[in-house]
Scaffold this active site. Structure first.
Site, PDB file in Angstrom:
ATOM      1  N   LEU A 139     -99.304 -28.667 -77.306  1.00  0.00           N
ATOM      2  CA  LEU A 139    -100.262 -27.450 -77.192  1.00  0.00           C
ATOM      3  C   LEU A 139    -100.257 -27.206 -75.894  1.00  0.00           C
ATOM      4  CD1 LEU A 139    -101.718 -25.782 -79.298  1.00  0.00           C
ATOM      5  CD2 LEU A 139    -103.787 -26.924 -78.559  1.00  0.00           C
TER       6      LEU A 139
ATOM      7  N   PHE B 220    -111.883 -16.585 -73.814  1.00  0.00           N
ATOM      8  CA  PHE B 220    -111.030 -17.311 -74.658  1.00  0.00           C
ATOM      9  C   PHE B 220    -110.522 -16.317 -75.833  1.00  0.00           C
ATOM     10  CE2 PHE B 220    -109.720 -21.624 -76.070  1.00  0.00           C
ATOM     11  CZ  PHE B 220    -109.604 -22.363 -74.991  1.00  0.00           C
TER      12      PHE B 220
ATOM     13  N   HIS C 187    -101.247 -22.294 -84.131  1.00  0.00           N
ATOM     14  CA  HIS C 187    -101.696 -21.822 -82.806  1.00  0.00           C
ATOM     15  C   HIS C 187    -100.363 -21.128 -81.977  1.00  0.00           C
ATOM     16  CE1 HIS C 187    -102.879 -22.191 -78.676  1.00  0.00           C
ATOM     17  NE2 HIS C 187    -104.002 -22.522 -78.853  1.00  0.00           N
TER      18      HIS C 187
ATOM     19  N   ARG D 165    -109.828 -20.145 -87.427  1.00  0.00           N
ATOM     20  CA  ARG D 165    -110.797 -20.546 -86.575  1.00  0.00           C
ATOM     21  C   ARG D 165    -110.328 -19.854 -84.867  1.00  0.00           C
ATOM     22  NH1 ARG D 165    -110.650 -24.027 -82.484  1.00  0.00           N
ATOM     23  NH2 ARG D 165    -108.405 -25.222 -83.053  1.00  0.00           N
TER      24      ARG D 165
ATOM     25  N   ARG E 266    -105.946 -15.985 -83.037  1.00  0.00           N
ATOM     26  CA  ARG E 266    -104.684 -16.920 -82.903  1.00  0.00           C
ATOM     27  C   ARG E 266    -103.853 -16.357 -84.000  1.00  0.00           C
ATOM     28  NH1 ARG E 266    -107.308 -22.960 -81.759  1.00  0.00           N
ATOM     29  NH2 ARG E 266    -107.674 -22.582 -79.664  1.00  0.00           N
TER      30      ARG E 266
ATOM     31  N   GLU F 193    -105.049 -22.398 -75.040  1.00  0.00           N
ATOM     32  CA  GLU F 193    -105.602 -20.847 -74.757  1.00  0.00           C
ATOM     33  C   GLU F 193    -106.230 -20.545 -73.427  1.00  0.00           C
ATOM     34  OE1 GLU F 193    -107.981 -18.140 -78.135  1.00  0.00           O
ATOM     35  OE2 GLU F 193    -106.847 -19.859 -78.571  1.00  0.00           O
TER      36      GLU F 193
ATOM     37  N   HIS G 160    -101.306 -26.204 -86.437  1.00  0.00           N
ATOM     38  CA  HIS G 160    -102.543 -26.679 -85.490  1.00  0.00           C
ATOM     39  C   HIS G 160    -104.115 -27.023 -86.159  1.00  0.00           C
ATOM     40  CE1 HIS G 160    -104.870 -27.000 -81.832  1.00  0.00           C
ATOM     41  NE2 HIS G 160    -105.626 -25.825 -82.267  1.00  0.00           N
TER      42      HIS G 160
ATOM     43  N   GLN H 173    -103.876 -23.104 -89.999  1.00  0.00           N
ATOM     44  CA  GLN H 173    -103.831 -22.168 -88.707  1.00  0.00           C
ATOM     45  C   GLN H 173    -102.665 -22.711 -87.841  1.00  0.00           C
ATOM     46  OE1 GLN H 173    -106.370 -22.287 -84.668  1.00  0.00           O
ATOM     47  NE2 GLN H 173    -107.190 -20.654 -85.738  1.00  0.00           N
TER      48      GLN H 173
END
Length: 596
Positions: free
Chosen positions: A248, A116, A238, A411, A282, A251, A369, A236
């Site tokens: 979404l 990730f 994404h 994050r 991200r 990831e 996000h 954030q």
């Protein structure tokens, strides 16, 4: 007026709320208020995995996870909190497994893990398999598992109740007020403690992965009562939301080998993150996509790029990068792997885009996000009310609504689910211990009066401005001016526009005057919460004259540790705001340049 009495009341029934309810209910009587049926909560949309350094497929350590979290958060992370989260994650993932969560498995029966973004082997600097997954519906499985456990533990649920107000008397929390959506009746919940787990506020932006329910109700109420919010400038984006829709694309697609492609057919992330490429954090990838588009390298000159997980593309880049399986054989992906490991993503793309990801690349753009800021708490979920970390007795929070701060300025993927279960558990245990030590505090006179005043004001007007029109204008200006890149000019314009919209909101008109399922009324009330949070987000972003993590100032492109290695605490005082600061907790890792 309808009254209820519980030792502890939890507001929100997503992962953090259910984890808190489960552990608190082992010791005290618990009620859970949720504006949705619990298994419809937003945790269910989390797709790709939950991070834990199990080391099932290759060497890994929780200390590596902690460092990646701190580095990924651009050193605004409170390092004591990150260490607790990453250390506890290992045991809690195994605990979820024992509760019945159906993780995917390795051939030898262990929990399967995938790479990730931002998660690395701290020695080789290469991606590490750390995300424990249940296909691409990991959050859904966590939500179902925890809800089943709460039902078994006799937690009492109040489904489709809208939280409206926190009751504080004699310096401590004594309950809350909620609106029953089915009947339009107000309910007062008398409690020793209230735990907020209401999620984020991504609906401030018009392209977002967030559900319509994520409107920032709890932080807005806290702000109006004079309590601070922390690090509100950090939101954030994404990098991979479905073009125009914001839904979404996990990831986990890139964890399985998917790559980002521009309008020239280039895999462009090597320009921005030479080592991790498509598995950088991200904020780095979102900015890279915007820069590619700004340079005219979007697909057909438009404002999106491709995410490509077609086997022929992925396998070609596996060979170029020298990617190997744990047994040393060349890494490969097949159409069957995509259908097995990413079934929901394949279905989303076919349903909403008419695109088959096995055969065609997916059009994507950054989508609003996740909130890194929120209601400030300590590592046991207790709500903090000033820069000296003083606690509001009886108030707790965890999950996206809270700021521990374990995510800092950005994050890492998978860490939201880790945050939910680790701090939901810790907060639930701490709240239960508090409830066992205190008696019920007295309710204030007419506890529902402020809520009734707000609702009556909305219902009394016979004409005025449409809530939908104000909301649309707010979302447009937030997307345009308080998005991935920001400047003083853009932020100043945003503040002026938001303040004008707040003025218009004073005349907002609710057409439906009924009681039962009056969503017109509730959406108008939620809009007031969103406007308050939009204002403080823009104000804090204007105040922070540096770029760090998810906060990118085009006019201040460098991170400034001398002046800005500190948390923002914003207080509402009447119609004005005051900004204070508190230091970042640093234990082991001094700030350094982030290199991906």
């Amino acid at each position: 007026m309808i009254y209820h009495k519980h030792d502890a009341v939890i507001v929100g029934a997503g992962g953090a709320g259910l984890m808190a309810a489960l552990y608190a209910s082992k010791e005290v009587n618990v009620g859970v208020i949720s504006k949705l049926y619990p298994t419809r909560s937003h945790t269910g949309t989390a797709q790709g995995g939950i991070g834990a350094a199990l080391g099932n497929l290759e060497e890994d350590h929780w200390e590596w996870h902690a460092f990646d979290t701190i580095k990924g958060g651009d050193y605004l992370v409170d390092q004591d909190a990150a260490e607790i989260m990453c250390r506890d994650a290992v045991g809690i993932v195994l605990e979820l497994e024992h509760m019945g969560l159906p993780f995917d498995r390795t051939p030898d029966g262990k929990i399967s893990q995938r790479p990730f973004g931002g998660h690395t082997n701290n020695v080789t600097k290469q991606p590490v398999r750390r995300a424990c997954h249940a296909a691409d519906r990991t959050g859904h499985m966590i939500l179902q598992t925890l809800y089943q456990q709460c039902i078994k533990n006799n937690v009492q649920f109040y489904d489709e109740f809208q939280f409206m107000d926190l009751l504080v008397n004699e310096g401590r929390v004594v309950g809350c007020v909620a609106y029953e959506i089915k009947t339009g009746e107000l309910h007062v919940f008398h409690a020793k403690a209230v735990f907020f787990a209401t999620g984020g506020w991504g609906r401030l932006w018009n392209v977002t992965s967030n559900a319509h329910s994520l409107t920032g109700d709890a932080p807005a109420v806290m702000l109006r009562k004079g309590y601070p919010l922390e690090d509100m400038e950090f939101f954030q984006f994404h990098p991979t939301g479905i073009y125009k829709m914001g839904i979404l694309i996990t990831e986990g697609v890139r964890g399985e080998g998917g790559v980002l492609i521009n309008g020239l057919g280039e895999r462009f992330m090597a320009r921005y993150a030479p080592t991790l490429k498509d598995l950088a954090s991200r904020d780095v990838i979102s900015r890279a996509i915007y820069l590619e588009i700004a340079a005219g390298r979007g697909i057909n000159g438009q404002d999106y790029v491709y995410l490509d997980v077609r086997p022929e593309t992925v396998n070609r880049y596996f060979d170029e990068d020298g990617k190997k399986n744990p047994d040393g054989t060349p890494r490969r992906i097949t159409a069957a792997d995509i259908e097995k490991k990413l079934p929901d993503i394949a279905d989303f793309c076919r349903t909403y885009l008419g695109v088959d990801p096995v055969k065609q690349p997916m059009p994507i753009q950054p989508t609003a996000h996740y909130a890194m800021g929120g209601i400030p708490t300590d590592v046991d979920g207790r709500v903090i009310v000033d820069v000296d970390n003083s606690v509001l007795p009886g108030a707790y929070a965890a999950g996206e609504v809270a700021c521990v701060s374990v995510h800092g300025a950005n994050r890492l993927g998978t860490n939201s689910l880790v945050d939910l279960v680790v701090f939901g558990k810790r907060g639930g245990i701490a709240m239960a211990q508090y409830c066992k030590q205190v008696d019920y505090g007295p309710l204030p006179p007419n506890p529902e009066a402020e809520t009734r005043r707000q609702l009556d004001a909305l219902l009394s007007r016979t004409s005025g401005t449409s809530a939908a029109a104000i909301r649309r204008s707010m979302q447009d200006v937030m997307m345009r001016n308080v998005g991935v890149f920001r400047t003083e000019k853009l932020l100043t314009e945003a503040l002026e526009k938001i303040r004008d919209l707040k003025h218009q909101y004073q005349n907002v008109y609710v057409a439906d005057k009924g009681k039962r399922f009056n969503t017109d009324l509730l959406e108008a009330w939620e809009l007031g919460c969103m406007l308050d949070l939009a204002e403080v987000t823009a104000l804090c972003a204007l105040n922070r004259t540096e770029s760090r993590g998810g906060h990118a100032r085009d006019d201040y492109p460098k991170r400034d540790d001398v002046n800005w290695l500190k948390h923002t605490m914003i207080f509402k005082q009447g119609d004005n705001y005051r900004i204070g600061y508190k230091p970042v907790v640093i234990t082991k890792y001094q700030p350094m340049e982030r290199v991906y």
